[in-house]
Design an enzyme around this catalytic site. Structure first.
Site, PDB file in Angstrom:
ATOM      1  N   ASP A 339       0.818  -1.219   0.000  1.00  0.00           N
ATOM      2  CA  ASP A 339       0.000   0.000   0.000  1.00  0.00           C
ATOM      3  C   ASP A 339       0.852   1.270   0.000  1.00  0.00           C
ATOM      4  O   ASP A 339       1.998   1.260   0.449  1.00  0.00           O
ATOM      5  CB  ASP A 339      -0.857   0.058   1.276  1.00  0.00           C
ATOM      6  CG  ASP A 339      -1.995  -0.935   1.242  1.00  0.00           C
ATOM      7  OD1 ASP A 339      -1.981  -1.825   0.381  1.00  0.00           O
ATOM      8  OD2 ASP A 339      -2.885  -0.818   2.101  1.00  0.00           O
ATOM      9  N   HIS A 479       3.683  -2.371   3.166  1.00  0.00           N
ATOM     10  CA  HIS A 479       3.782  -1.009   2.637  1.00  0.00           C
ATOM     11  C   HIS A 479       5.118  -0.831   1.928  1.00  0.00           C
ATOM     12  O   HIS A 479       6.167  -1.042   2.542  1.00  0.00           O
ATOM     13  CB  HIS A 479       3.665   0.012   3.777  1.00  0.00           C
ATOM     14  CG  HIS A 479       2.336  -0.012   4.466  1.00  0.00           C
ATOM     15  ND1 HIS A 479       2.031  -0.924   5.453  1.00  0.00           N
ATOM     16  CD2 HIS A 479       1.227   0.741   4.294  1.00  0.00           C
ATOM     17  CE1 HIS A 479       0.786  -0.712   5.868  1.00  0.00           C
ATOM     18  NE2 HIS A 479       0.271   0.289   5.176  1.00  0.00           N
TER      19      HIS A 479
HETATM   20 ZN    ZN Z   1      -2.712   3.354   3.014  1.00  0.00          ZN
END
Ligand code: ZN
Length: 528
Positions: A339, A479
């Site tokens: 993400d 991430h």
């Molecule tokens: Zn996010």
């Protein structure tokens, strides 16, 4: 009636209260980034200050900080630019940290008030969220200069505040320029004063026309007063015009401080000035730079749309036949998802995934995708899937229906400009959604079943251990804005592959036919 007018007036004058935020959101978010600029391999894969014409985003990367605290009630998502010049980077990072500090002070106040409320009422309000988001855009750039617009928005359960600042740099020296450095003549101050004053007077007149006065005399009095206040707010002094920014549409925006608020205008006052009206006073190189910036943002050549035309495309006929892979119903699979990127670490991550022949899914932020168009194209070419993570990472539960759709469509549009395909699914920022957001978004929502907390524990071994424990069928959250997460990948891949687990995209894991708008998916067993 005058009383009513006074109340309206007082409301108009109400200065935005100083906001605050939640708890110290986390340990210092940037300490992990301390060695960022000493990792040339990670900082950028492109050569510094190469001649570039294609895009104002060349040699610009995104550094993102994402944090949450107080059981997710305080959310922070801040992006700032990383360029080829350390001095520019240091300054833009400093700017970001200043805003974060301001938010933290405010957020602590709100959290204290919330805890008091909880004690008094015994109620838990899951929806009481404070958030700070900051993004940037490059408003103009060539080899000599680069201009940024940094915009931030703070939100505290029903109350929000937007800010925007322009920053200007000489590219070779890394020196910051002030707004006054962009003009050749001090006359610009008088010109901006005149232009902004007439624009504000027009706005104030329109606002006063809406107020129901007892007499014409009362109305004239208000008009007179507003003129005085506007004069005071737009003195021909450089301090009044130290925050200017350039829009993509050939305008110059003057942002006036909140204490300069006048009737008919609330919050921070912004006045648009056509560049033409001030062009004669701009430095020649600044004028040329702005003239070269296309009013329409086309940072890359038009893509070839997939699946267009009849017959087998040439490129496809040249490719080796694709090996038939067993489906995820036959062999154990997991979907790795990343993400908040692309970021300065994403290219390195793609290298690792390519080396190990692993497919992943990237939930990208549209604004960063636009800056990292080449990285998005590479993801697609190397078989990864690109999902929608909104344009600038807002909490969707705080937005109107129109804004929710704009967040998604703008991202879809930039992705399809780059790779010729829209995003098949989305992940709501902060996993913040409700039935309404789900319905309005009109997309399948992909959540996750394994969260290694890589944003909190910036340690490759810890992150790797948590991901390696994933069961087959998992959708794994990670991430690509954290260096430590990228560093954890080789051992994760080796270990899960050793257990016979295949890495597939989200769509492959879930089966494309099962992805339905308005549904949420957390793991493979959510397929129907
Ligand atoms: Zn996010």
């Amino acid at each position: 009636m005058i009383k009513a007018a006074l109340i309206i007036f007082a409301l108009m004058l109400a200065v935005v209260p100083s906001l605050s935020s939640c708890q110290p959101i986390r340990p210092d978010p940037v300490e992990h980034e301390a060695n960022l600029f000493h990792e040339p391999g990670l900082a950028t894969t492109r050569s510094p200050v190469a001649p570039f014409h294609l895009s104002k985003y060349d040699n610009v990367s995104v550094y993102t900080i994402e944090e949450s605290d107080n059981d997710g009630r305080s959310l922070l998502h801040v992006s700032y630019p990383v360029t080829e010049h350390g001095a520019i980077n240091a300054r833009m990072k400093e700017v970001a940290l200043e805003f974060i500090d301001e938010y933290r002070v405010a957020s602590e106040e709100i959290e204290a008030a919330y805890q008091e409320y909880r004690r008094d009422t015994g109620r838990v309000e899951a929806t009481l969220v404070t958030s700070y988001r900051q993004h940037f855009d490059v408003s103009a750039a060539d080899t000599n200069m680069i201009f940024f617009v940094v915009s931030g928005s703070r939100y505290v359960g029903g109350w929000s505040d937007e800010q925007a600042y322009g920053y200007f740099f000489e590219r070779r020296s890394g020196l910051e320029m002030l707004a006054s450095d962009l003009f050749v003549d001090y006359l610009y101050v008088q010109r901006l004063s005149d232009l902004t004053r007439s624009a504000l007077e027009k706005r104030a007149r329109a606002a006063i026309a809406e107020i129901d006065f007892d007499s014409d005399a009362a109305r004239s009095k208000w008009l007179e007063l507003s003129e005085k206040w506007i004069r005071d707010a737009t003195p021909p002094a450089p301090e009044a015009f130290d925050n200017i920014l350039f829009g993509e549409d050939g305008t110059l925006r003057v942002r006036l401080d909140v204490y300069q608020v006048v009737p008919g205008l609330e919050g921070v006052v912004e006045v648009e000035v056509a560049i033409d009206e001030i062009a004669d006073l701009l430095r020649a190189d600044v004028r040329q730079l702005l003239a070269r910036m296309s009013p329409v943002d086309v940072p890359f050549p038009q893509p070839v749309l997939k699946g267009q035309g009849a017959g087998t495309p040439l490129s496809q006929s040249l490719q080796p036949p694709v090996e038939e892979q067993p489906s995820c119903l036959e062999v154990p699979c997991v979907a790795l998802t990343f993400d908040d990127g692309p970021s300065i670490y994403t290219e390195r991550l793609l290298d690792i995934l390519k080396e190990h022949d692993v497919r992943a899914t990237f939930f990208v932020v549209g604004q960063s995708a636009r800056i990292h168009a080449a990285t998005i194209r590479r993801m697609d070419e190397e078989g990864h899937q690109i999902g929608n993570h909104t344009w600038n990472h807002p909490n969707l539960t705080e937005l109107s229906d129109e804004l929710i759709q704009e967040q998604i469509q703008r991202t879809d549009s930039i992705i399809s400009q780059i790779i010729g395909e829209t995003t098949p699914h989305m992940r709501p920022p902060y996993a913040a959604y409700n039935d309404h957001v789900l319905a309005v978004s009109g997309m399948p929502f992909i959540l996750w079943s394994v969260d290694p907390l890589d944003w909190r524990d910036r340690d490759p071994e810890i992150v790797a251990a948590r991901i390696i424990a994933s069961p087959a069928g998992a959708i794994i959250l990670a991430h690509d804005i954290h260096r430590t997460t990228v560093e954890a990948m080789p051992s994760i891949v080796a270990s899960l592959k050793g257990k016979g687990i295949r890495f597939v995209t989200v769509t492959e894991l879930l089966g494309p036919q099962t992805l339905e708008s308005g549904h949420t998916y957390f793991r493979q067993s959510d397929r129907e």
